[in-house]
Design a protein around this motif. Structure first.
Motif, PDB file in Angstrom:
ATOM      1  N   SER A  46       0.656  -1.096   0.032  1.00 37.05           N
ATOM      2  CA  SER A  46       0.139   0.007   0.096  1.00 37.05           C
ATOM      3  C   SER A  46       0.935   1.331  -0.006  1.00 37.05           C
ATOM      4  CB  SER A  46      -0.948   0.016   1.234  1.00 37.05           C
ATOM      5  OG  SER A  46      -0.134   0.327   2.259  1.00 37.05           O
ATOM      6  N   ARG A  47       0.298   2.240  -0.238  1.00 41.64           N
ATOM      7  CA  ARG A  47       1.047   3.483  -0.627  1.00 41.64           C
ATOM      8  C   ARG A  47       1.940   4.085   0.515  1.00 41.64           C
ATOM      9  NH1 ARG A  47       0.714   7.526  -4.038  1.00 41.64           N
ATOM     10  NH2 ARG A  47      -1.094   6.695  -4.987  1.00 41.64           N
ATOM     11  N   ASN A  48       1.539   3.788   2.111  1.00 39.86           N
ATOM     12  CA  ASN A  48       2.373   4.169   3.041  1.00 39.86           C
ATOM     13  C   ASN A  48       3.020   2.866   3.633  1.00 39.86           C
ATOM     14  OD1 ASN A  48       1.702   6.920   2.908  1.00 39.86           O
ATOM     15  ND2 ASN A  48      -0.432   6.281   3.927  1.00 39.86           N
TER      16      ASN A  48
ATOM     17  N   PHE B 158      12.010  -0.365 -15.619  1.00 39.23           N
ATOM     18  CA  PHE B 158      11.326   0.540 -15.861  1.00 39.23           C
ATOM     19  C   PHE B 158      11.023   0.508 -17.337  1.00 39.23           C
ATOM     20  CE2 PHE B 158       9.950   4.837 -17.180  1.00 39.23           C
ATOM     21  CZ  PHE B 158       9.106   5.102 -16.483  1.00 39.23           C
ATOM     22  N   VAL B 159      10.042   0.499 -18.137  1.00 33.04           N
ATOM     23  CA  VAL B 159       9.851   0.100 -19.557  1.00 33.04           C
ATOM     24  C   VAL B 159       9.790   1.432 -20.146  1.00 33.04           C
ATOM     25  CG1 VAL B 159       8.537  -0.716 -21.310  1.00 33.04           C
ATOM     26  CG2 VAL B 159       8.989  -2.026 -19.410  1.00 33.04           C
ATOM     27  N   ILE B 160      10.583   1.813 -20.978  1.00 33.94           N
ATOM     28  CA  ILE B 160      10.680   3.037 -21.699  1.00 33.94           C
ATOM     29  C   ILE B 160       9.818   3.135 -22.955  1.00 33.94           C
ATOM     30  CG2 ILE B 160      12.247   4.979 -22.529  1.00 33.94           C
ATOM     31  CD1 ILE B 160      14.616   3.477 -20.968  1.00 33.94           C
TER      32      ILE B 160
ATOM     33  N   VAL C 125      -2.673   9.206 -12.678  1.00 34.04           N
ATOM     34  CA  VAL C 125      -2.629   8.281 -11.837  1.00 34.04           C
ATOM     35  C   VAL C 125      -1.831   6.880 -12.283  1.00 34.04           C
ATOM     36  CG1 VAL C 125      -4.124   6.664 -10.382  1.00 34.04           C
ATOM     37  CG2 VAL C 125      -4.501   8.756 -10.332  1.00 34.04           C
ATOM     38  N   GLY C 126      -1.147   6.326 -11.597  1.00 33.37           N
ATOM     39  CA  GLY C 126      -0.408   4.873 -12.070  1.00 33.37           C
ATOM     40  C   GLY C 126       0.366   4.963 -13.325  1.00 33.37           C
ATOM     41  N   LEU C 127       1.141   6.091 -13.640  1.00 31.82           N
ATOM     42  CA  LEU C 127       1.891   5.906 -14.856  1.00 31.82           C
ATOM     43  C   LEU C 127       3.406   6.030 -14.459  1.00 31.82           C
ATOM     44  CD1 LEU C 127      -0.027   8.380 -17.057  1.00 31.82           C
ATOM     45  CD2 LEU C 127      -0.288   6.114 -16.942  1.00 31.82           C
ATOM     46  N   GLY C 128       3.624   5.601 -13.385  1.00 27.23           N
ATOM     47  CA  GLY C 128       5.215   5.461 -13.078  1.00 27.23           C
ATOM     48  C   GLY C 128       5.887   6.688 -12.405  1.00 27.23           C
ATOM     49  N   LYS C 129       5.104   7.568 -11.758  1.00 23.79           N
ATOM     50  CA  LYS C 129       6.028   8.559 -11.458  1.00 23.79           C
ATOM     51  C   LYS C 129       6.893   8.306  -9.953  1.00 23.79           C
ATOM     52  CE  LYS C 129       2.196  11.141 -10.580  1.00 23.79           C
ATOM     53  NZ  LYS C 129       1.140  10.072 -11.275  1.00 23.79           N
ATOM     54  N   THR C 130       6.039   7.561  -9.104  1.00 23.55           N
ATOM     55  CA  THR C 130       6.801   6.816  -7.920  1.00 23.55           C
ATOM     56  C   THR C 130       7.926   6.006  -8.417  1.00 23.55           C
ATOM     57  OG1 THR C 130       4.578   7.091  -6.998  1.00 23.55           O
ATOM     58  CG2 THR C 130       6.189   5.847  -5.776  1.00 23.55           C
ATOM     59  N   HIS C 131       7.671   5.132  -9.482  1.00 27.71           N
ATOM     60  CA  HIS C 131       8.738   4.092  -9.762  1.00 27.71           C
ATOM     61  C   HIS C 131       9.798   4.924 -10.142  1.00 27.71           C
ATOM     62  CE1 HIS C 131       9.563   0.353 -12.053  1.00 27.71           C
ATOM     63  NE2 HIS C 131      10.740   0.767 -11.952  1.00 27.71           N
ATOM     64  N   LEU C 132       9.714   5.999 -10.859  1.00 28.58           N
ATOM     65  CA  LEU C 132      10.791   6.883 -11.405  1.00 28.58           C
ATOM     66  C   LEU C 132      11.424   7.519 -10.192  1.00 28.58           C
ATOM     67  CD1 LEU C 132       9.961   8.505 -14.775  1.00 28.58           C
ATOM     68  CD2 LEU C 132      11.752   6.649 -14.348  1.00 28.58           C
TER      69      LEU C 132
ATOM     70  N   ILE D 272      -1.028   2.052 -15.808  1.00 21.99           N
ATOM     71  CA  ILE D 272      -0.252   0.921 -15.765  1.00 21.99           C
ATOM     72  C   ILE D 272      -0.300   0.187 -14.406  1.00 21.99           C
ATOM     73  CG2 ILE D 272       2.232   0.387 -15.943  1.00 21.99           C
ATOM     74  CD1 ILE D 272       2.909   2.231 -17.547  1.00 21.99           C
ATOM     75  N   ARG D 273      -0.606   0.673 -13.372  1.00 25.81           N
ATOM     76  CA  ARG D 273      -1.012  -0.116 -12.131  1.00 25.81           C
ATOM     77  C   ARG D 273      -2.070  -0.975 -12.523  1.00 25.81           C
ATOM     78  NH1 ARG D 273      -2.033   3.730  -8.410  1.00 25.81           N
ATOM     79  NH2 ARG D 273       0.308   3.976  -8.015  1.00 25.81           N
ATOM     80  N   GLU D 274      -3.078  -0.751 -13.059  1.00 26.67           N
ATOM     81  CA  GLU D 274      -4.346  -1.456 -13.402  1.00 26.67           C
ATOM     82  C   GLU D 274      -4.098  -2.713 -14.757  1.00 26.67           C
ATOM     83  OE1 GLU D 274      -7.537   0.973 -14.712  1.00 26.67           O
ATOM     84  OE2 GLU D 274      -7.801   1.795 -12.843  1.00 26.67           O
ATOM     85  N   LEU D 275      -3.115  -2.199 -15.417  1.00 24.11           N
ATOM     86  CA  LEU D 275      -2.367  -3.132 -16.359  1.00 24.11           C
ATOM     87  C   LEU D 275      -1.874  -4.271 -15.735  1.00 24.11           C
ATOM     88  CD1 LEU D 275      -2.394  -2.859 -19.690  1.00 24.11           C
ATOM     89  CD2 LEU D 275      -0.241  -1.911 -19.198  1.00 24.11           C
ATOM     90  N   GLU D 276      -1.142  -3.767 -14.871  1.00 27.97           N
ATOM     91  CA  GLU D 276      -0.311  -5.020 -13.967  1.00 27.97           C
ATOM     92  C   GLU D 276      -1.446  -5.772 -13.156  1.00 27.97           C
ATOM     93  OE1 GLU D 276       4.117  -3.181 -13.283  1.00 27.97           O
ATOM     94  OE2 GLU D 276       2.489  -3.025 -11.759  1.00 27.97           O
ATOM     95  N   GLY D 277      -2.521  -4.939 -12.692  1.00 25.36           N
ATOM     96  CA  GLY D 277      -3.356  -5.612 -11.747  1.00 25.36           C
ATOM     97  C   GLY D 277      -4.081  -6.768 -12.693  1.00 25.36           C
TER      98      GLY D 277
HETATM   99  N1  LIG Z   1       7.323   2.462 -17.696  1.00 24.72           N
HETATM  100  C1  LIG Z   1       6.882   1.605 -16.514  1.00 24.72           C
HETATM  101  N2  LIG Z   1       7.670   0.351 -16.827  1.00 24.72           N
HETATM  102  C2  LIG Z   1       7.554  -0.460 -15.600  1.00 24.72           C
HETATM  103  N3  LIG Z   1       6.421  -0.454 -14.783  1.00 24.72           N
HETATM  104  C3  LIG Z   1       5.732   0.529 -14.620  1.00 24.72           C
HETATM  105  C4  LIG Z   1       5.940   1.810 -15.545  1.00 24.72           C
HETATM  106  N4  LIG Z   1       5.137   2.749 -15.191  1.00 24.72           N
HETATM  107  C5  LIG Z   1       4.439   2.298 -14.352  1.00 24.72           C
HETATM  108  N5  LIG Z   1       4.754   1.204 -13.801  1.00 24.72           N
HETATM  109  C6  LIG Z   1       4.438   0.337 -12.906  1.00 24.72           C
HETATM  110  O1  LIG Z   1       2.767   0.789 -12.546  1.00 24.72           O
HETATM  111  C7  LIG Z   1       2.794   0.698 -10.996  1.00 24.72           C
HETATM  112  C8  LIG Z   1       2.216   1.976 -10.672  1.00 24.72           C
HETATM  113  O2  LIG Z   1       3.234   2.997 -11.022  1.00 24.72           O
HETATM  114  P1  LIG Z   1       3.452   4.262  -9.977  1.00 24.72           P
HETATM  115  O3  LIG Z   1       3.058   3.691  -8.502  1.00 24.72           O
HETATM  116  O4  LIG Z   1       4.782   4.468 -10.039  1.00 24.72           O
HETATM  117  O5  LIG Z   1       2.667   5.339 -10.514  1.00 24.72           O
HETATM  118  P2  LIG Z   1       2.420   6.797 -10.041  1.00 24.72           P
HETATM  119  O6  LIG Z   1       2.273   7.522 -11.287  1.00 24.72           O
HETATM  120  O7  LIG Z   1       3.346   7.456  -8.882  1.00 24.72           O
HETATM  121  O8  LIG Z   1       0.864   6.695  -9.719  1.00 24.72           O
HETATM  122  P3  LIG Z   1      -0.129   7.632  -8.477  1.00 24.72           P
HETATM  123  O9  LIG Z   1      -0.502   8.795  -9.260  1.00 24.72           O
HETATM  124  O10 LIG Z   1      -1.123   6.620  -8.001  1.00 24.72           O
HETATM  125  O11 LIG Z   1       0.925   7.770  -7.153  1.00 24.72           O
HETATM  126  C9  LIG Z   1       3.990   0.272 -10.302  1.00 24.72           C
HETATM  127  O12 LIG Z   1       3.963  -1.041 -10.003  1.00 24.72           O
HETATM  128  C10 LIG Z   1       5.077   0.451 -11.215  1.00 24.72           C
HETATM  129  O13 LIG Z   1       6.188  -0.335 -11.152  1.00 24.72           O
END
Ligand SMILES: Nc1ncnc2c1ncn2[C@@H]1O[C@H](COP(=O)(O)OP(=O)(O)OP(=O)(O)O)[C@@H](O)[C@H]1O
Length: 529
Positions: free
Chosen positions: A178-180, A202-204, A235-242, A394-399
């Motif tokens: 979970s987030r926290n 991280f997929v580019i 939401v869920g596009l990889g900001k936290t991941h980066l 992408i989070r929903e995609l993985e889900g």
């Molecule tokens: N380009 C990517 N390559 C691989 N995995 C990705 C990529 N982008 C997102 N993900 C995966 O998707 C999930 C959601 O990413 P993340 O939490 O970074 O999104 P976020 O933009 O921070 O969302 P939020 O707005 O909810 O905080 C994570 O499991 C992350 O690893």
């Protein structure tokens, strides 16, 4: 898992055990561990590689070793076909290194690898049986290599190592923290980073290329290039991941730097707690003596005036001391309501970059990478089915993929399109997609290029026929489960290497040719609708 998939997984797992003993570690980790089996058909096995140059390297040097390992594993001769899956392998130059010793040295230091999950595939034997069998087969394997005069570095001196423990029999879906929820703590720092959120996972794609490149630049030279660095996107596009990836990389390069990652919600809570406990100074001290501050989801500071004020001072102190600040938000600074102007203008001092919704190719690549990391073979059809229905998150995609994997595991069934449709029926109520067949692909591609259907299998090699044919072969490979030899047969009895060539060519060209890319998207839409 279907009988075929289980058989393939079991053979590959056994072959890996042999190769692990035969190769020196960096070579195994670099060239072998990043591969995965894709399909098995009589005596042909298709192996996925993350990059074209890995494919070429394996083809040019290691085919005999891999064949020998497969033979030792299955007591059968296999033809091996490598398929480039074009998945990002960060940090690797696309030129194979020629000197094996140098290569081993370089690679051992430079390349972060994703470790395929060990516990996702089932093997028939107990560990003891496995060990006994390993010894026998491994000796055969070494002898076989010796006979061929192709023992890889260090193999000859190897005695069979301890048996690899038999993996568990079930596939466990990964639970998203979970987030926290804390992930892990680097000693000495009071913060948590998810070990899976690194650059190599991280997929580019076009949607995030700039954000990724800027993140790499910031992590290689903190406080020297973009400060502050502001990433925004849906939401869920990889900001936290980066952000986590930046944190990891900075710590790797500068172990003594104090790196703090925090969500703005937590930042607010800590501030409130310090005020309640009558010690606001402790809060200030904590945040003002760090080297890199990563604050996630800054939009939550909107309307929190006191927290904004405190953050403003923290920001100033750090920035003046030339410390790196990295911020994420779901929108650009100018759109964050009730954000103080002076804070907004500070965010605009550095670089503001966005992540957009991923295109189909990126979504497919994310799912493939995820499956690869789980050491799972997920049919293309299923990957395309999920990727074409979830476009914005992408989070929903993985889900969705995790749901399919869990469903298959719980029901002890192979992952195929029927199972995926069933597992995802609550999410995609429209149900099963139209059956995509090679006939349908040939028909639609021929129609698009105003050719006759027979041209797809004719011997003609003029460009106006050969090019659409290559496109159709590419789509057959991408959208159906048909094996390479079978596709070759359908297209006028051509060899499977012709299909591989067509697939590689179109994969490469679509990245450089926007027109071709749009044509492919158009064709896929028509084929699937
Ligand atoms: N380009 C990517 N390559 C691989 N995995 C990705 C990529 N982008 C997102 N993900 C995966 O998707 C999930 C959601 O990413 P993340 O939490 O970074 O999104 P976020 O933009 O921070 O969302 P939020 O707005 O909810 O905080 C994570 O499991 C992350 O690893």
């Amino acid at each position: 898992m279907s009988a075929d998939t289980a058989y393939m997984a079991s053979i590959w797992q056994q072959a890996l055990i042999h190769m692990k003993k035969a190769f020196i570690k960096p070579l195994f980790e670099t060239w072998i561990k990043s591969t995965m089996p894709l399909s098995i058909n009589d005596n042909v096995i298709e192996i996925g590689t993350p990059k074209q140059f890995v494919k070429e390297w394996l083809e040019s040097r290691y085919v005999p070793v891999i064949k020998a390992a497969l033979k030792a594993a299955a007591n059968k001769d296999f033809e091996v076909i490598f398929i480039n899956m074009d998945i990002e392998m960060e940090g690797v130059e696309e030129t194979p290194l020629l000197d094996v010793d140098t290569e081993a040295d370089v690679l051992a230091e430079d390349i972060p690898f994703t470790t395929p999950a060990k516990d996702t595939l089932s093997l028939p034997q107990s560990p003891a049986q496995q060990e006994a069998e390993d010894d026998i087969n491994h000796n055969d394997f070494l002898k076989y290599l010796d006979d061929m005069g192709d023992i890889p570095e260090a193999a000859a001196s190897l005695s069979p190592a301890a048996a690899v423990p038999a993996p568990q029999t079930t596939i466990q879906p990964e639970k998203r923290p979970s987030r926290n929820q804390p992930y892990y703590t680097i000693p000495g720092d009071d913060f948590n980073l998810n070990p899976k959120y690194v650059f190599s996972t991280f997929v580019i794609g076009n949607s995030n290329r700039l954000a990724h490149a800027a993140s790499l630049a910031v992590s290689e030279a903190p406080a020297q290039v973009y400060n502050p660095f502001f990433i925004y996107g849906g939401v869920g596009l990889g900001k936290t991941h980066l952000m986590h990836a930046i944190g990891h990389r900075i710590k790797e390069n500068n172990p003594n730097m104090k790196v703090v990652y925090i969500s703005s919600e937590k930042f607010t809570n800590e501030l409130i707690n310090s005020i309640i406990s009558g010690n606001p100074e402790s809060f200030r001290q904590r945040y003002r003596y760090i080297d890199v501050l990563l604050v996630d989801d800054i939009q939550f500071l909107s309307k929190k005036e006191h927290t904004q004020e405190e953050f403003f001072h923290t920001f100033n102190t750090l920035h003046e001391a030339n410390k790196q600040i990295i911020i994420s938000s779901d929108r650009p600074p100018r759109e964050i309501q009730t954000l103080e102007d002076r804070l907004r203008s500070r965010f605009e001092w550095g670089l503001i970059t966005d992540i957009q919704t991923p295109d189909l190719e990126t979504r497919i690549a994310v799912l493939r990478k995820k499956a690869m990391m789980e050491s799972l073979s997920v049919p293309n059809e299923v990957v395309v089915y999920i990727a074409s229905r979830i476009e914005n998150n992408i989070r929903e995609l993985e889900g969705a993929l995790i749901r399919v994997i869990a469903y298959a595991s719980l029901n002890n069934q192979p992952i195929d399109i029927d199972l995926a449709t069933e597992a995802l029926k609550d999410i995609f109520p429209n149900g099963r997609p139209k059956q995509v067949t090679t006939d349908l692909i040939q028909e639609i591609v021929a129609g698009h290029f105003k050719l006759k259907l027979e041209d797809m299998s004719a011997k003609k090699r003029t460009r106006n026929v050969a090019y659409p044919r290559q496109i159709a072969m590419y789509l057959c490979r991408e959208l159906t489960e048909t094996s390479l030899p079978k596709i070759g047969e359908i297209f006028g009895g051509r060899d499977h290497t012709t299909v591989i060539h067509a697939h590689d060519k179109i994969s490469r060209e679509k990245n450089m040719d926007a027109k071709l890319n749009n044509t492919l998207k158009d064709l896929i839409k028509r084929i699937e609708s």
